[in-house]
Design an enzyme around this catalytic site. Sequence first.
Site, PDB file in Angstrom:
ATOM      1  N   ASP A 313       0.837  -1.192   0.000  1.00  0.00           N
ATOM      2  CA  ASP A 313       0.000   0.000   0.000  1.00  0.00           C
ATOM      3  C   ASP A 313       0.873   1.243   0.000  1.00  0.00           C
ATOM      4  OD1 ASP A 313      -2.657  -0.753  -0.175  1.00  0.00           O
ATOM      5  OD2 ASP A 313      -2.756  -1.295   1.939  1.00  0.00           O
ATOM      6  N   ARG A 386     -16.822  18.229  -0.369  1.00  0.00           N
ATOM      7  CA  ARG A 386     -15.380  18.121  -0.589  1.00  0.00           C
ATOM      8  C   ARG A 386     -14.688  19.481  -0.477  1.00  0.00           C
ATOM      9  NH1 ARG A 386     -13.803  15.246  -5.760  1.00  0.00           N
ATOM     10  NH2 ARG A 386     -15.572  16.335  -6.663  1.00  0.00           N
ATOM     11  N   SER A 388     -13.883  22.812   2.620  1.00  0.00           N
ATOM     12  CA  SER A 388     -13.993  23.336   3.978  1.00  0.00           C
ATOM     13  C   SER A 388     -13.629  24.814   3.917  1.00  0.00           C
ATOM     14  CB  SER A 388     -13.056  22.588   4.939  1.00  0.00           C
ATOM     15  OG  SER A 388     -11.700  22.769   4.561  1.00  0.00           O
TER      16      SER A 388
END
Length: 686
Positions: A313, A386, A388
């Site tokens: 990963d 999506r 802020s």
Amino acid sequence: MKTQSLSMFDPALVKPAIIESFRKLDPRVQLRNPVMFVVFVGSIITTLLCVQAFVGQGEAPAGFILAIALWLWFTVLFANFAEAIAEGRSKAQAASLRGMQKGVAARRLLEPKRDARILPVSGKDLVKGQFFLVEAGETIPADGEIVEGVASVDESAITGESAPVIREAGGDFSAVTGGTRILSDWLVVRVTANPGESFLDRMIAMVESAKRQKTPNEIALNILLIALSIVFLGVTVTLLPFSLFSVQANGAGSPVSITVLIALLVCLIPTTIAGLLSAIGVAGMSRMMQANVIATSGRAVEAAGDVDVLLLDKTGTITLGNRQAASFLPAQGISEAALAETAQLASLADETPEGRSIVVLAKQKFDLRHPHVDGAQFVPFTAQTRMSGVDLGTRQIRKGAVDAVRAHITALGGNFPESVTRDAEEVARRGSTPLVVADNAHVLGVVELKDIVKAGIKERFAELRRMGIKTVMITGDNRLTAAAIAAEAGVDDFLAEATPEAKLKLIRAHQEEGRLVAMTGDGTNDAPALAQADVAVAMNTGTQAAKEAGNMVDLDSNPTKLIEIVETGKQMLMTRGSLTTFSIANDVAKYFAIIPAAFVTTYPQLSALNVMQLASPASAVLSAVIFNALIIIVLIPLALKGVKYRAVGAASLLRRNLLIYGLGGLLLPFIGIKLIDMGLAFAGLV
């Protein structure tokens, strides 16, 4: 995890191992190791011959037969001791784990909710599928999956890590382990393991090697050793009538005694590696435990040493895991300082690592301090928007994904500059993440968030490449971002926009090419791929589904541990290969010591082969038997510690084995046997 680590010569380890060495003389135990069983039978026969010699019917001097019998028994006992000392270290680890299994009172819930009716029970009575409530200050009585609540949990008893972790219902951090302690709040947990099947129970069973099955390579090596033993047994049996025939035909000399033939057989079969083989396997499991990895089978440890492909990963393994603000790219007509100030305002209430890094970067570059924002209305990030930001009077300051901010600007009647679009695309091509900052309907520019590749990871991948292992990075990022990070990290390949189906398909594709695949995972969506991989390392912080699908569990939940696991597996294989090379070379050298001595009384011309100039035929045979026994004891520390790991290819490793262990195994018996012979002659024992 805190487990005992005892040295080989610790009295707490040696005394039980000596006792266990005698217990292992049970023929049923000896039969598990066919090569050593041959030595065991030879010991019995020579003991009977010794008794016969002492009553005046011996085929050779009683003292000589007694010495041979004793050293054959020592050979068996030393092999038993090697296995017992390895098992003893594992049992010491198991004892510390067993101390964590205490009788814990539990509050069983009749329904999966906190206000349900409670039945007080013992934690040992909880079975799979039942529910229990645990609150701050209490010990979690059984393994389970959180169905309600969020709490801080102290897992130091399992992981050895003092920092508490957050566990909550849903997601990839919902599994809890029996024996850990809850520090705050409360949890409703569904039991996922029956008594005797918990994570701790499985750990104890594995470290005690109670369920350690022989691996395919170990079985193959055993078959080879048995085949060699059968060949030498056949040769030894065949030599006896030839000896008798020669004596009858020539009317001179004397036949080879059965005692000498047994000594010859024991010295020529591969007793060294046969006596240490089990200890090497147990020690490999123990080294995994010392790395805080629980392997559910010896096969998994060995497979780790044979891995061809590593699936890693990106986040947490190759990169640090948190994107950091790297630069401010202002739009035309906007200064970088103005962009930084507005981005900082939008990030004041953002507690994510990315938001904190924007505030820090603005402070570092422009010495911007936290402004007073009385009456501000902070707008949190959501998966839907999506974005802020903050509302300051009439100002609507926002930061977020490119398309989300574009839609916001369009809704306010503004224009999204082409230059900002180009900057965002360039940031993405570099493998970074662009965040666009806007003040009302005006776009101010782009903040570049960069995945920081871990220091030294590129060199680790280069080592793996030299070992012939292919590294593949797995990420949910788009191909442009994935390609940039893959190039910086130095991986061989990557899988972008990875889905569970894509991971599974990739693993199967490599396996169809005859490769062994290793991967790590922690979530339920990783379970199919973990189940398919040859070496599947589940994170201890992950879901129960991931743990059950994997064949290893990393107690530290460190994704980079996969590299260490591969190295540990390879070290076990290197140790086995090195000691096998040494053992076979040993046997070749012992030919020159024992063959001339064994048959010189029958064939006097063989004295020309006595290149070691040993004192007498009896001394030569006894010296070889003594050396054969002592070399097992000498090599026990190497079998337990393992050959030093080196990141080299198979060809280089073979050359190194032949040079060090092959040549060493060839020369050492000449030196050792000669020294023992000189000692016996000096003492007047032969």
